[in-house]
Design an enzyme around this catalytic site. Structure first.
Site, PDB file in Angstrom:
ATOM      1  N   ARG A  76     -33.814 -18.919   4.112  1.00  0.00           N
ATOM      2  CA  ARG A  76     -34.836 -19.713   4.793  1.00  0.00           C
ATOM      3  C   ARG A  76     -36.212 -19.201   4.451  1.00  0.00           C
ATOM      4  NH1 ARG A  76     -32.638 -20.787  10.792  1.00  0.00           N
ATOM      5  NH2 ARG A  76     -30.686 -21.645   9.988  1.00  0.00           N
ATOM      6  N   SER A 110     -32.294 -25.535  10.125  1.00  0.00           N
ATOM      7  CA  SER A 110     -31.773 -25.669  11.479  1.00  0.00           C
ATOM      8  C   SER A 110     -32.822 -26.164  12.471  1.00  0.00           C
ATOM      9  CB  SER A 110     -31.171 -24.331  11.910  1.00  0.00           C
ATOM     10  OG  SER A 110     -30.495 -24.468  13.125  1.00  0.00           O
ATOM     11  N   HIS A 111     -33.143 -25.346  13.450  1.00  0.00           N
ATOM     12  CA  HIS A 111     -34.027 -25.737  14.543  1.00  0.00           C
ATOM     13  C   HIS A 111     -35.489 -25.409  14.244  1.00  0.00           C
ATOM     14  CE1 HIS A 111     -32.490 -21.735  14.639  1.00  0.00           C
ATOM     15  NE2 HIS A 111     -33.604 -21.356  15.245  1.00  0.00           N
ATOM     16  N   LYS A 139     -28.049 -23.200   2.152  1.00  0.00           N
ATOM     17  CA  LYS A 139     -26.929 -22.270   2.276  1.00  0.00           C
ATOM     18  C   LYS A 139     -25.694 -22.836   1.608  1.00  0.00           C
ATOM     19  CE  LYS A 139     -25.222 -23.557   6.831  1.00  0.00           C
ATOM     20  NZ  LYS A 139     -24.687 -23.079   8.101  1.00  0.00           N
ATOM     21  N   ASP A 188     -29.921 -30.043  17.575  1.00  0.00           N
ATOM     22  CA  ASP A 188     -31.050 -29.513  16.803  1.00  0.00           C
ATOM     23  C   ASP A 188     -31.219 -30.187  15.445  1.00  0.00           C
ATOM     24  OD1 ASP A 188     -28.816 -28.421  15.566  1.00  0.00           O
ATOM     25  OD2 ASP A 188     -29.921 -26.643  14.924  1.00  0.00           O
ATOM     26  N   ASP A 207     -30.227 -29.752  12.382  1.00  0.00           N
ATOM     27  CA  ASP A 207     -29.076 -30.035  11.517  1.00  0.00           C
ATOM     28  C   ASP A 207     -27.810 -30.347  12.297  1.00  0.00           C
ATOM     29  OD1 ASP A 207     -28.981 -27.402  12.408  1.00  0.00           O
ATOM     30  OD2 ASP A 207     -27.773 -26.740  10.711  1.00  0.00           O
ATOM     31  N   ASP A 247     -25.990 -28.702  14.628  1.00  0.00           N
ATOM     32  CA  ASP A 247     -24.945 -27.757  15.031  1.00  0.00           C
ATOM     33  C   ASP A 247     -25.182 -27.154  16.411  1.00  0.00           C
ATOM     34  OD1 ASP A 247     -27.021 -26.183  14.192  1.00  0.00           O
ATOM     35  OD2 ASP A 247     -25.857 -24.945  12.811  1.00  0.00           O
ATOM     36  N   THR A 278     -23.955 -11.514  15.506  1.00  0.00           N
ATOM     37  CA  THR A 278     -24.623 -12.810  15.567  1.00  0.00           C
ATOM     38  C   THR A 278     -24.471 -13.569  14.248  1.00  0.00           C
ATOM     39  OG1 THR A 278     -26.215 -11.962  17.133  1.00  0.00           O
ATOM     40  CG2 THR A 278     -26.891 -13.872  15.850  1.00  0.00           C
ATOM     41  N   GLU A 293     -22.060 -19.091  20.792  1.00  0.00           N
ATOM     42  CA  GLU A 293     -23.191 -18.177  20.800  1.00  0.00           C
ATOM     43  C   GLU A 293     -24.165 -18.609  21.881  1.00  0.00           C
ATOM     44  OE1 GLU A 293     -24.288 -16.349  16.835  1.00  0.00           O
ATOM     45  OE2 GLU A 293     -24.210 -18.459  16.333  1.00  0.00           O
ATOM     46  N   GLU A 294     -24.881 -17.625  22.422  1.00  0.00           N
ATOM     47  CA  GLU A 294     -25.867 -17.921  23.462  1.00  0.00           C
ATOM     48  C   GLU A 294     -26.972 -18.826  22.941  1.00  0.00           C
ATOM     49  OE1 GLU A 294     -29.122 -16.707  22.948  1.00  0.00           O
ATOM     50  OE2 GLU A 294     -28.366 -15.881  21.064  1.00  0.00           O
ATOM     51  N   SER A 295     -27.145 -18.854  21.630  1.00  0.00           N
ATOM     52  CA  SER A 295     -28.230 -19.624  21.017  1.00  0.00           C
ATOM     53  C   SER A 295     -27.858 -21.102  20.901  1.00  0.00           C
ATOM     54  CB  SER A 295     -28.538 -19.042  19.651  1.00  0.00           C
ATOM     55  OG  SER A 295     -27.343 -18.957  18.886  1.00  0.00           O
ATOM     56  N   LYS A 297     -20.631 -24.337  14.026  1.00  0.00           N
ATOM     57  CA  LYS A 297     -20.791 -24.791  15.395  1.00  0.00           C
ATOM     58  C   LYS A 297     -21.110 -26.285  15.348  1.00  0.00           C
ATOM     59  CE  LYS A 297     -25.465 -22.900  15.529  1.00  0.00           C
ATOM     60  NZ  LYS A 297     -25.752 -21.519  15.086  1.00  0.00           N
ATOM     61  N   ARG A 313     -35.608 -10.187  19.780  1.00  0.00           N
ATOM     62  CA  ARG A 313     -34.913 -10.895  20.847  1.00  0.00           C
ATOM     63  C   ARG A 313     -34.387  -9.885  21.853  1.00  0.00           C
ATOM     64  NH1 ARG A 313     -35.006 -15.750  18.476  1.00  0.00           N
ATOM     65  NH2 ARG A 313     -34.034 -16.144  16.460  1.00  0.00           N
TER      66      ARG A 313
HETATM   67  C1  G1P Z   1     -30.242 -17.417  15.392  1.00  0.00           C
HETATM   68  C2  G1P Z   1     -29.311 -17.259  16.564  1.00  0.00           C
HETATM   69  C3  G1P Z   1     -27.887 -17.121  16.090  1.00  0.00           C
HETATM   70  C4  G1P Z   1     -27.513 -18.319  15.220  1.00  0.00           C
HETATM   71  C5  G1P Z   1     -28.538 -18.483  14.109  1.00  0.00           C
HETATM   72  C6  G1P Z   1     -28.286 -19.749  13.306  1.00  0.00           C
HETATM   73  O1  G1P Z   1     -30.170 -16.275  14.569  1.00  0.00           O
HETATM   74  O2  G1P Z   1     -29.670 -16.144  17.357  1.00  0.00           O
HETATM   75  O3  G1P Z   1     -27.028 -17.021  17.194  1.00  0.00           O
HETATM   76  O4  G1P Z   1     -26.243 -18.146  14.652  1.00  0.00           O
HETATM   77  O5  G1P Z   1     -29.851 -18.550  14.659  1.00  0.00           O
HETATM   78  O6  G1P Z   1     -28.372 -20.902  14.106  1.00  0.00           O
HETATM   79  P1  G1P Z   1     -31.246 -15.078  14.638  1.00  0.00           P
HETATM   80  O7  G1P Z   1     -32.589 -15.688  14.395  1.00  0.00           O
HETATM   81  O8  G1P Z   1     -31.159 -14.515  16.017  1.00  0.00           O
HETATM   82  O9  G1P Z   1     -30.802 -14.113  13.573  1.00  0.00           O
HETATM   83 ZN    ZN Z   2     -28.814 -25.621  13.499  1.00  0.00          ZN
END
Ligand code: G1P
Ligand code: ZN
Length: 544
Positions: A22, A113-114, A126, A278, A280, A282, A345, A364-366, A377, A497
């Site tokens: 990214r 992603s987000h 990826k 989000d 993409d 997931d 993670t 995941e909590e995210s 996911k 975090r």
């Molecule tokens: C973050 C989230 C993680 C998730 C990833 C991709 O990664 O914390 O759980 O798998 O985005 O969506 P991080 O930025 O914390 O490495």
């Molecule tokens: Zn995503």
């Protein structure tokens, strides 16, 4: 056919992070930058030669341009066929589904992603392996290593192709098969969930829902599945047209960025159920009327109720969660006698457990939950799981979750993010914490007794691979926990975090505000990591 070999030089910053490579769009636009990384994929993933490649992205700025480049390189590198989502679109879960379904050699997914999109924002790429999941570290390291020595890439010289009409196109010796991005995925959802029952819920007139696609890739998926195949009223999907800059928003489904949706769950006329996904597709956020389900709780509720859902009625083998995710799922696994795993993670760590049938559900909590149906996911899958559960139980989201707490205890949970802090400051903060670890166990901090303090390391139970330095855990004797780690997905400086969790078994204390329950733990975290002193920040950038 005109295949050319272009001389290039390595870039030294192409090591994939938590989820692929990214960078800012501008970085990807530097000459040969994207091409080097793509050639490194073809050079190391040799089954792609003569094989089928799945290709698509979340539609963000630079998606179409990158697709054209990758198609021409795929042809020059001997790929037999490319399955391309129409318009260059594929949600991450749909890509995973298609990679698995058609016996392919893997897929390339374009997404950040987000993260926001646009000329000055983020882009990402990826590689997913033939099992449909993000490449494991052995593969990403091989790709990275190749980028450090690359000196040429191969590309077909040909004008851009039309990405928007389904059908087959020949590009050199490669067949490009432009497919509907939604169909295969929607069919899979119909196998897993009881669509008739959910349709009855929508037909009852007693139930209303809104799904916020945040102008990202899930718009077409949600519209087809919710409004099309399930008969939800038109307008159920909001912000459903994908835009290259996500309408200027931040396509991250949480209480901060999806506030328009949150408002629809409050006050008179509030909907019964709301959800968002989000960039993409997931991630997911689940809301009831005036009620937010933490992603950690969502996973636990799913595990406890899976037997009620069509695709999981035969029982589940186990459950896994990423280390910072709350231990709510562990409580369920304990009671139900399920296998339970704590992984680093990133979704890639669930892959072996899913392939080895050690787990059925993971999260995941995210804002990520998913199952063994694919290897990513899955935002809409999570929404459909909840819809199916609501249809079976005929209860509100709030009732389902508060009953769950009564049975298993409540894991209060919150996360503080400190974004774009200085990289060196962040590393120093983590190093200082690491040094303190041996002295912490046995100490009492503001009334909390430290039971263990470590830097999380994980040994994959399937292939024995070891991942170290995955985040600092400080666990207390009452089940509470503080976790510190640095993000692996940011594109600017470092993101710290801080994850906080407090455990409460007494039902009379399970409906307090998370903020009030966390006050002392927050103070402990701030002091332990000396956050203000080391980062200059008095407040986190985002609290989720
Ligand atoms: C973050 C989230 C993680 C998730 C990833 C991709 O990664 O914390 O759980 O798998 O985005 O969506 P991080 O930025 O914390 O490495
Ligand atoms: Zn995503």
């Amino acid at each position: 056919m005109n295949i050319v070999t272009i001389n290039t030089q390595p870039y030294d910053d192409q090591r994939p992070g938590t989820s692929g490579l990214r960078k800012k769009v501008k970085v990807f636009q530097t000459p040969h930058y994207l091409e080097n990384f793509v050639q490194a994929i073809f050079d190391t993933q040799t089954d792609l030669r003569g094989g089928i490649l799945v290709l698509g992205g979340d539609g963000r700025y630079y998606n179409r341009e990158a697709i054209q480049i990758i198609l021409r390189m795929a042809s020059a590198n001997g790929v037999k066929q490319v399955l391309l989502g129409r318009g260059g679109l594929l949600s991450t879960p749909a890509a995973s589904c298609i990679i698995r379904k058609y016996d392919t050699a893997g897929g390339i997914i374009l997404s950040a992603s987000h993260n926001p999109g646009g000329p000055d924002e983020d882009f990402g790429i990826k590689f997913n392996t033939p099992h449909g999941g993000p490449a494991p570290e052995t593969v990403t390291e091989a790709i990275f290593h190749r980028t450090t020595e690359i000196d040429e890439y191969r590309i077909l010289q040909t004008p851009p192709i039309d990405l928007d009409n389904p059908g087959k196109i020949s590009l050199g010796d490669t067949q490009i098969n432009i497919i509907d991005p939604v169909d295969d995925y929607a069919d899979l959802m119909m196998e897993l969930f009881d669509f008739d029952r959910i349709r009855k819920l929508f037909d009852s007139g007693m139930f209303s829902m809104r799904f916020d696609a945040m102008h990202a890739v899930t718009g077409p998926y949600a519209t087809e599945i919710l409004e099309g195949r399930l008969g939800a009223e038109p307008g159920t999907v909001i912000n459903g047209i994908p835009k290259i800059d996500f309408g200027g928003g931040h396509p991250d489904p949480n209480l901060v960025h999806a506030h328009q949706l949150v408002e629809l769950t409050r006050g008179t006329g509030a909907v019964n159920f709301a959800a968002a996904s989000d960039g993409d597709g997931d991630r997911n956020m689940i809301l009831g009327r005036n009620f937010f389900v933490t992603p950690s709780d969502s996973l636990a509720v799913m595990a406890a109720n899976a037997h009620l859902i069509k695709g999981y009625s035969g029982g589940i083998s186990g459950v896994a969660r990423s280390m910072p995710t709350s231990q709510a799922a562990d409580r369920v696994a304990d009671k139900l006698g399920l296998l339970c795993f704590e992984t680093p993670t990133g979704w890639k760590f669930f892959g072996n457990l899913l392939d080895g049938r050690k787990i059925t559900l993971c999260g995941e909590e995210s804002f990520g939950t998913g199952s063994d149906h694919i290897r990513e996911k899955d935002g809409l899958w999570s929404v459909l799981f909840w819809l199916n559960l609501l249809a079976v139980k005929q209860q509100s989201v709030e009732k389902i979750v508060t009953d769950h707490w009564k049975a298993f205890g409540r894991n209060y949970y919150t996360r503080y993010d400190y974004e774009a802090i200085d990289k060196a400051d962040a590393e120093n903060l983590m190093d200082a914490l690491r040094e303190k670890l041996p002295t912490l166990p046995g100490q009492t901090l503001s009334g909390y007794r430290v039971e263990y303090a470590d830097d999380f390391a994980y040994t994959d139970p399937v292939d024995g691979s070891i991942s170290e330095r995955q985040g600092i855990r400080v666990g207390f004797s009452d089940g509470s926990r503080i976790v510190f780690r640095l993000s692996g997905t940011g594109t600017e400086g470092a993101t710290l975090r801080v994850y906080l969790e407090a455990y409460e078994t007494d039902p009379s204390k399970q409906t307090q505000s998370t903020e009030s329950v966390m006050t002392r733990l927050v103070d402990i975290a701030l002091a332990l990591a000396e956050i203000e002193h080391r980062t200059g920040r008095t407040k986190p950038s985002v609290i989720t």
